[in-house]
Structure formats: structure tokens, C-alpha cells
Motif scaffolding. Structure first.
Motif, mmCIF file in Angstrom:
data_model
loop_
_atom_site.group_PDB
_atom_site.id
_atom_site.type_symbol
_atom_site.label_atom_id
_atom_site.label_comp_id
_atom_site.label_asym_id
_atom_site.label_seq_id
_atom_site.Cartn_x
_atom_site.Cartn_y
_atom_site.Cartn_z
ATOM 1 N N LYS A 103 0.398 -2.761 11.755
ATOM 2 C CA LYS A 103 1.833 -2.984 11.507
ATOM 3 C C LYS A 103 2.567 -1.646 11.363
ATOM 4 O O LYS A 103 3.649 -1.464 11.895
ATOM 5 C CB LYS A 103 2.046 -3.833 10.243
ATOM 6 N N GLY A 104 1.957 -0.729 10.618
ATOM 7 C CA GLY A 104 2.593 0.577 10.416
ATOM 8 C C GLY A 104 2.676 1.363 11.711
ATOM 9 O O GLY A 104 3.571 2.193 11.898
ATOM 10 N N VAL A 151 -5.024 -0.732 4.763
ATOM 11 C CA VAL A 151 -5.421 0.660 4.515
ATOM 12 C C VAL A 151 -6.134 0.773 3.168
ATOM 13 O O VAL A 151 -7.112 1.527 3.037
ATOM 14 C CB VAL A 151 -4.197 1.600 4.626
ATOM 15 N N VAL A 169 0.839 -1.196 0.000
ATOM 16 C CA VAL A 169 0.000 0.000 0.000
ATOM 17 C C VAL A 169 0.880 1.255 0.000
ATOM 18 O O VAL A 169 0.610 2.225 -0.700
ATOM 19 C CB VAL A 169 -0.970 -0.005 1.209
ATOM 20 N N GLY A 170 1.972 1.211 0.797
ATOM 21 C CA GLY A 170 2.906 2.341 0.793
ATOM 22 C C GLY A 170 2.400 3.539 1.571
ATOM 23 O O GLY A 170 2.419 4.677 1.092
ATOM 24 N N CYS A 186 -2.208 0.943 9.414
ATOM 25 C CA CYS A 186 -2.748 -0.246 10.075
ATOM 26 C C CYS A 186 -1.863 -0.594 11.270
ATOM 27 O O CYS A 186 -0.900 0.101 11.579
ATOM 28 C CB CYS A 186 -2.869 -1.415 9.092
HETATM 29 FE FE1 SF4 Z 1 0.502 -1.623 4.580
HETATM 30 FE FE2 SF4 Z 1 -0.372 -1.179 7.036
HETATM 31 FE FE3 SF4 Z 1 2.037 -0.354 6.354
HETATM 32 FE FE4 SF4 Z 1 -0.080 0.839 5.334
HETATM 33 S S1 SF4 Z 1 0.518 0.817 7.479
HETATM 34 S S2 SF4 Z 1 1.756 0.196 4.187
HETATM 35 S S3 SF4 Z 1 -1.515 -0.848 5.128
HETATM 36 S S4 SF4 Z 1 1.360 -2.491 6.465
#
Ligand code: SF4
Length: 698
Positions: free
Chosen positions: A49-50, A197, A18-19, A47
Motif C-alpha cells: 500500500k505504501g 511492516v 505503523v507509520g 508494504c
Molecule cells: Fe502501514 Fe504499509 Fe503504510 Fe507501512 S507502508 S504504514 S505497513 S500501510
């Protein structure tokens, strides 16, 4: 004082394609917290993880000095090995000694066995500049095209189909176009888990009236937002898509003007799908004929429609065929080249698009320019002042076979973990053990690094500058926020040190110099300078001018093919490589889960993520658990023709009976010990989404 003042550094999330743009809040050289920025792919959202996935950076097991295997230590996975205390199996070395040993070992093998004795795996977690340098090292220093990365395990089949049919392997429109679409097909993807996301924008689109059609064997969270859900039997994808195409052809729902103006081969498609009616395919696919017919009509009659797909489509021995069908659906209905239309394979890793663009692929040079094309080679030979091999190299799984066959004898692996991610792990691990010389560059002593002769301590994403390219073709800049721990070094610097010891006269001082060289070899980066990325943070390719934002939707008039037209590539249904039978009656499918990333080397070292999902689990339907006479939470053994693992059984209401899903991040129950290495003949991608297995209470 200023040393302890809080700083803010803008960067990009290191996990999925997604970046999302993010901002690190730093104090005392540590990340205090992370917040989302207003990036083009995330608009401030992140999300789990980010937001919580960064403590791996300062984990006690982090490599901080080069390591060299101790004499007499066997190349095998030792259950007693502790990555936080690697000196039982390795000794520390100076950079000088480790680099000399690493490069000398590779060059001795090249001298003895020629360039075809060496291979390299780069990584989709590398920056574009690191990917460029790595493939350049393999092609110009090792002297072959045996360079690949995990795109081979991910979307190689999608890219093969897209290149064949529309002349370009990237998406034709960003996922934000779903907000403009009337109808969206999501198939073989689970965005709420794997592209969280992006899923929030899909939900927003559904709220605005976009009708979602989900086509997948498994139920999923996006189903609550869908207009239709078609749950088909695993492995029958082509039959289902051909039945939809049959409806579109027989009921003349196709866009004849678009087909005449922009495509070739529609008559072949008509012939191929003749007779494959929904009624003929319904029981095979496990979907009512009426539902297939209704979904086909809904897609075909939409003014603007898009198709998104993931690894449920690509990771099959018929993965390229699956993607060909989806491309046919879009082309037949004229659903590319306009706002709210398009084909979008959702990319997995944060930089799988960029690493592929930058040339970490054995059959093509950067920007998918074939190594077999003399003109292409001549251009790169001039840019790099060297001679290039005209033979396409071997792919990930083929390299493992070539090690067993005694052809490949030495490898350099940067940030990949094939001892966890390859199919049929016993076979892959035996190949790694057989290598005469293995150099691994990584953050931790991964399962793969446990087979290494030399381990080089690399830099994590928050510790370096570099560009990455997300699923939307948005090139984005990541910035260094933390100092490097101990003696670990930037990856570009390490690759350059190896290259110099292989006799290459490299002298880059910063990734921006590498990016400038990339612009000379990659037309996709026209008008996207490093300075521009520093200023703007993100530019989409292709980009027509220095002040243009880049093209979100491509191929309005012509396709980048020889004729300027797209082509239909009709296919016939094929069974999975290893159909279920009475000995192995259940379908095993693998993939990711929201909280963990790939082989778990980062997320399982992030406190919050590990707390959320702390142990290996297998997802089963309530009916399947009952059939086994088990309760959820009890331990389950899964057996295939290749191995056996034991892990906790979890009820998942979305799972069909006769199927089990296991994430591949758990080393203690490594599901790839079970998976089938059979390859799609075009994309050379293994069939991770279908292996015949047997379940029993442990
Ligand atoms: Fe992907 Fe989540 Fe990172 Fe966004 S925050 S790039 S959705 S892993």
C-alpha cells in the motif's frame, strides 16, 4: 528546466498505524514512485500500500469543486450514480455559496433545536491539526460534545480498558521492543496483513529467538514463525484468557514483588479466575488444556514478554473485557515498564492514535481529559475563550440512533464513510437519509457523500502539511508534495471557513499555528515543537526534554493513575450478543485485507492495488466450501437477520470450519449490511467480529 525536474519530498504513509516514513519522487506535479525512508518504525521498508497506493490522488473521480444536492434528488444510494460524473445528482457551486449553505444549514438547526441537534464525525485519516480543529469546532461552534471518529469502531474498548487499569490509552512500548522480548503473544491481530511492516520486525525477532504465541480463531501467515498457535472458538476469548490466568495463579507463576509494588486488586483477580481451569475451559474454547497450560507457563516464566492485540480482541460486545484480561496477564507477570515488555494494541489507521489524542472523542477533551472534570473544562475554556458543555457526547453508533430518534438533525462529516463502515448499514444509511442537513468533506463522492446536502472537496495526504501519530506514539511530520487539484482546498482551511461562519473568530494561517495551540492544551506534546519535527521527522511522546528522543517504554516506576498503581479488572466470560443457532449456524467476522484500506475509497482507486484484489471475496475453510457443495470461485450468499450479500467464495486454509471472513471495503457486497450493531457497554464498539449468519450457494 526546473519545472519538469524530479523533486523529492519526505513524508509518512497515509495508510496503517505503523507509520512508515517515505519519500515521494515527484515530476510534473505527479508522484513518479515512492520509496521507504529510514524511519523509526520502518527502517526503509514499505508494504504494497505504501509503495503502490497513491494514484487515488489524481483519479478522474476526484472532487475538484464544491457540490450542492440538486433539488428533488432523493437522499439514497442510487445504483446508477457514478462518482466520476456526480452532476446527475449534484450541481457545482462556488466556495462562497457552498460554505454559506453548509454553515447556515447547521446554524439554523442549532437555533431551532439547540446544540444537541448537531454532531460531527472526524477521521483517523486527518492530521492531528485537522482533528484538533474539528473537535474544537464541534465543542465551541456547535456547542456540544457530539464528536467522534472511527476509533469507536476500532480500539475504543482497548482504550477503555487501558485507561481503567493503567491510566493511559496508548501503548506502553513500541513494536520494536518485540526484538528485545523472549516471548510475544499476538492475539486478535493479523500483522502480516494489517500491519505488514511491523510483521517484518516480528519475523526478524522470531529469527533471533523470540518465541511467538499466536492466539486467534484464524490461522495466519505469522503462524509459520510461531512457537505455539492456539486456535480457539470465536467469542470464547475471555474463557481462554481466564484459564491462562488461572494457571498463573494456581501454579504461583505470578511476580509477587511486581504485584505488591505496582498493582492493586490482585486478590479480586485470584477469586474471579478460581475454578476456570484449562480443563474446565478446554472444550468451550476448542483448545487442549495442555496447550493452554503450556502457553500460560511460557508467558509467565519469560524474563521479558509482550502482548500485541488487534481488532479480534476489541470488536466484541466483550471487547473491553478481552483487553482487561490481557492487561491482567501482563500485570500479574510483571511484564510492563522494562525493555522487551509491554502492552501494545496495534492501531489501525495511520492517525487513529493522534486523532484520539487530539480530542475526536465525545467523553474527553484532548489528551483524554474528561469533559466532566470542571478543572479540565476551565483550562480549555480559557484556552478557547468560550464556555464548554459538561455532558459527554454521543458515540458513532449512538449518533445514528439519535438521528432516528429525532434528536440529531444535522451533521458535518470529515473524511469518514459511515454509509460503509457502520454496523447494520440499512439502519445507518436510513439515519443519514433522515438528516435535515448533512455536510461532507472528502476526496470523492463516497457512499456517505451521496446523502449530503453539501460536499466540500478536500485535500489528500500528499497535498498537505501536517503531523500524525503512529501506533508507537511517534509524532511524525507529513509534507506537501503536490498541488491541490482544481478548486479543492486544505482541510484545515475548510474547517476554519465553516467555523468562521458559525461565528468563531479563527484566523490560523498554517497547520504549525494549530500545532502550537495544541501544545498548550496537550501535555503529551511537551518538548515536541513543529520546528523540531521539521528537523527530526519523528519524536516519541512522552518526551522529557527538547533534545531527548522520547520514551519508547513507559511506566517503569509508576502508572498515571490516582494511586500511581495499575489495577486488575477481573471479568467473567459472556457469550456473544448474537450466538449462532440452527437458523444462522455460521460465525461472520469482518476486517481488512492487505491490498485494500477500510471502505476502499482510496485503495480501490489505486491501479496496482485494485488489480491485485479486484472483487469482493469471502474467505472460507476448504471444509466449509465442501459442506456447501461449492467450488472455490463460485458465488456465495451470506444472510444475517439484517441483510444479505452475494460475493465470490475463496478458500482460505487458515479459516476454521463454521466461520466466514469478509473484508468491509467492497461497496458492491457491503458486509456491514450484515453486521450486528450491539455495543460493548464500556467502549461502545460494535461486535464486528461475531454475527450469526447463514451461507448458501448463490
Ligand atoms: Fe502501514 Fe504499509 Fe503504510 Fe507501512 S507502508 S504504514 S505497513 S500501510
Amino acid at each position: 528546466d526546473s519545472a519538469s525536474a524530479e523533486q523529492q519530498v519526505d513524508s509518512v504513509c497515509p495508510y496503517c498505524g505503523v507509520g512508515c516514513q517515505l519519500r515521494y519522487h515527484i515530476k510534473d506535479d505527479a508522484i513518479l514512485f515512492v520509496e521507504g525512508r529510514d524511519g523509526p518504525a520502518n527502517q526503509g521498508r514499505l508494504c504494497v500500500k505504501g509503495r503502490f497506493g497513491f494514484d487515488y490522488v489524481r483519479h478522474p473521480a476526484r472532487l475538484t469543486r464544491p457540490l450542492v444536492r440538486r433539488a428533488g434528488v432523493a437522499k439514497a444510494l442510487d445504483p446508477a450514480f457514478d462518482p466520476a460524473n456526480p452532476l446527475t445528482h449534484f450541481r457545482e457551486a462556488s466556495w462562497e455559496e457552498a460554505l454559506d449553505l453548509a454553515a447556515d444549514g447547521l446554524m439554523q438547526l442549532k437555533q431551532a433545536h439547540g446544540p444537541n441537534g448537531l454532531a460531527g464525525f472526524g477521521s483517523a485519516k486527518c492530521s492531528n491539526e485537522e482533528a484538533w480543529l474539528f473537535q474544537k469546532l464541534v465543542r465551541t461552534g456547535f456547542g456540544s460534545n457530539h464528536v467522534d471518529h472511527c476509533t469507536r469502531l476500532c480500539h475504543a474498548s482497548s482504550v477503555a480498558a487501558l485507561m481503567e487499569c493503567i491510566g493511559s490509552g496508548a501503548v506502553t512500548a513500541s513494536f520494536m521492543q518485540a526484538l528485545e522480548a523472549d516471548v510475544v503473544i499476538l492475539t486478535g491481530c493479523n500483522p502480516a496483513v494489517n500491519h505488514p511492516v511491523a510483521a517484518t520486525f516480528f519475523k526478524q525477532a522470531a529469527k533471533q529467538g523470540t518465541r511467538f504465541i499466536i492466539i486467534d480463531p484464524r490461522g495466519q501467515a505469522m503462524g509459520a514463525y510461531a512457537h505455539r498457535v492456539l486456535r480457539f472458538h470465536p467469542g470464547t476469548d475471555v474463557s481462554l484468557f481466564n484459564a491462562m490466568l488461572n494457571v498463573i495463579v494456581e501454579e504461583q507463576l505470578y511476580d509477587a514483588d511486581y504485584i505488591a509494588a505496582h498493582t492493586e486488586g490482585f486478590e479480586r483477580l485470584k477469586t474471579q479466575v478460581r475454578g476456570q481451569t484449562p480443563e474446565a475451559m478446554a472444550s468451550h474454547c476448542g483448545v487442549d488444556a495442555d496447550e493452554i497450560r503450556a502457553a500460560a507457563r511460557e508467558f509467565a516464566l519469560a524474563d521479558k514478554a509482550m502482548i500485541f492485540w488487534g481488532m479480534g480482541i476489541s470488536q466484541h460486545t466483550h471487547g473491553t473485557d478481552n483487553a482487561r484480561c490481557l492487561i491482567s496477564l501482563a500485570l500479574a507477570c510483571g511484564q510492563t515498564g522494562r525493555l522487551g515488555t509491554g502492552l501494545h494494541p496495534l492501531r489501525g489507521q495511520n492517525n487513529v492514535q493522534g486523532a484520539s489524542d487530539a480530542g475526536l472523542i465525545p467523553m474527553v477533551l484532548p489528551d483524554y481529559q474528561p469533559v466532566t472534570d470542571a478543572q479540565v473544562r476551565a483550562a480549555f475554556e480559557e484556552l478557547w475563550s468560550t464556555k464548554l458543555d459538561a455532558e459527554p457526547g454521543l458515540t458513532v453508533v449512538e449518533i445514528m440512533e439519535a438521528i432516528h430518534a429525532g434528536q440529531i438533525r444535522g451533521m458535518y462529516i470529515l473524511g469518514e464513510n459511515p454509509a460503509m463502515s457502520d454496523p447494520d448499514l440499512e439502519h445507518a444509511r436510513a439515519a443519514l437519509a433522515k438528516l435535515e442537513h448533512l455536510v461532507v468533506q472528502d476526496l470523492f463522492v463516497t457512499e456517505t457523500a451521496q446523502y449530503a446536502d453539501v460536499i466540500l472537496p478536500a485535500s489528500s495526504w500528499p497535498e498537505k502539511d501536517g503531523t500524525v501519530t503512529n501506533t508507537n506514539r511517534q509524532v511524525q511530520l507529513g509534507r506537501q508534495a503536490l498541488s491541490l487539484p482544481g478548486e479543492s482546498r486544505p482541510d484545515w482551511w475548510i474547517i476554519q471557513q465553516i467555523a468562521q461562519r458559525c461565528g468563531l473568530p479563527w484566523d490560523y494561517q498554517h497547520p504549525r499555528e494549530v500545532f502550537a495551540e495544541m501544545q498548550q492544551g496537550m501535555p503529551s506534546l511537551n518538548h515536541i515543537s513543529w520546528e523540531r519535527l521539521e528537523r527530526e521527522g519523528s519524536v516519541t511522546y512522552p518526551c522529557p526534554a527538547d533534545d531527548a528522543p522520547g520514551e519508547d517504554v513507559v511506566f517503569s516506576d509508576t502508572f498515571p493513575t490516582a494511586s500511581g498503581k495499575a489495577s486488575f479488572s477481573p471479568v467473567r466470560p459472556l457469550p456473544p450478543d448474537e450466538p449462532v443457532d440452527r437458523h444462522y449456524p455460521t460465525v461472520l467476522s469482518t476486517g481488512r485485507q492487505l491490498e485494500h484500506w477500510h471502505t476502499g475509497s482510496m485503495t480501490r482507486r489505486a491501479l496496482v492495488l485494485d488489480a491485485l484484489e479486484p472483487e469482493a471475496v469471502a474467505m472460507l475453510s476448504p471444509g466449509e466450501i465442501r459442506r456447501l457443495g461449492m467450488q472455490a470461485g463460485e458465488r456465495l450468499t451470506i444472510t444475517t437477520r439484517r441483510g444479505e450479500i452475494t460475493l465470490v467464495a475463496r478458500v482460505d486454509e487458515g479459516m476454521p470450519n463454521g466461520m466466514v471472513f469478509v473484508p468491509f471495503c467492497y461497496a458492491e457486497a457491503a458486509v456491514n449490511l450484515l453486521t450486528n450493531p450491539a455495543l460493548d457497554p464500556y467502549g461502545k464498539i460494535p461486535e464486528f467480529k461475531y454475527a450469526a449468519c447463514r451461507l448458501s450457494p448463490a
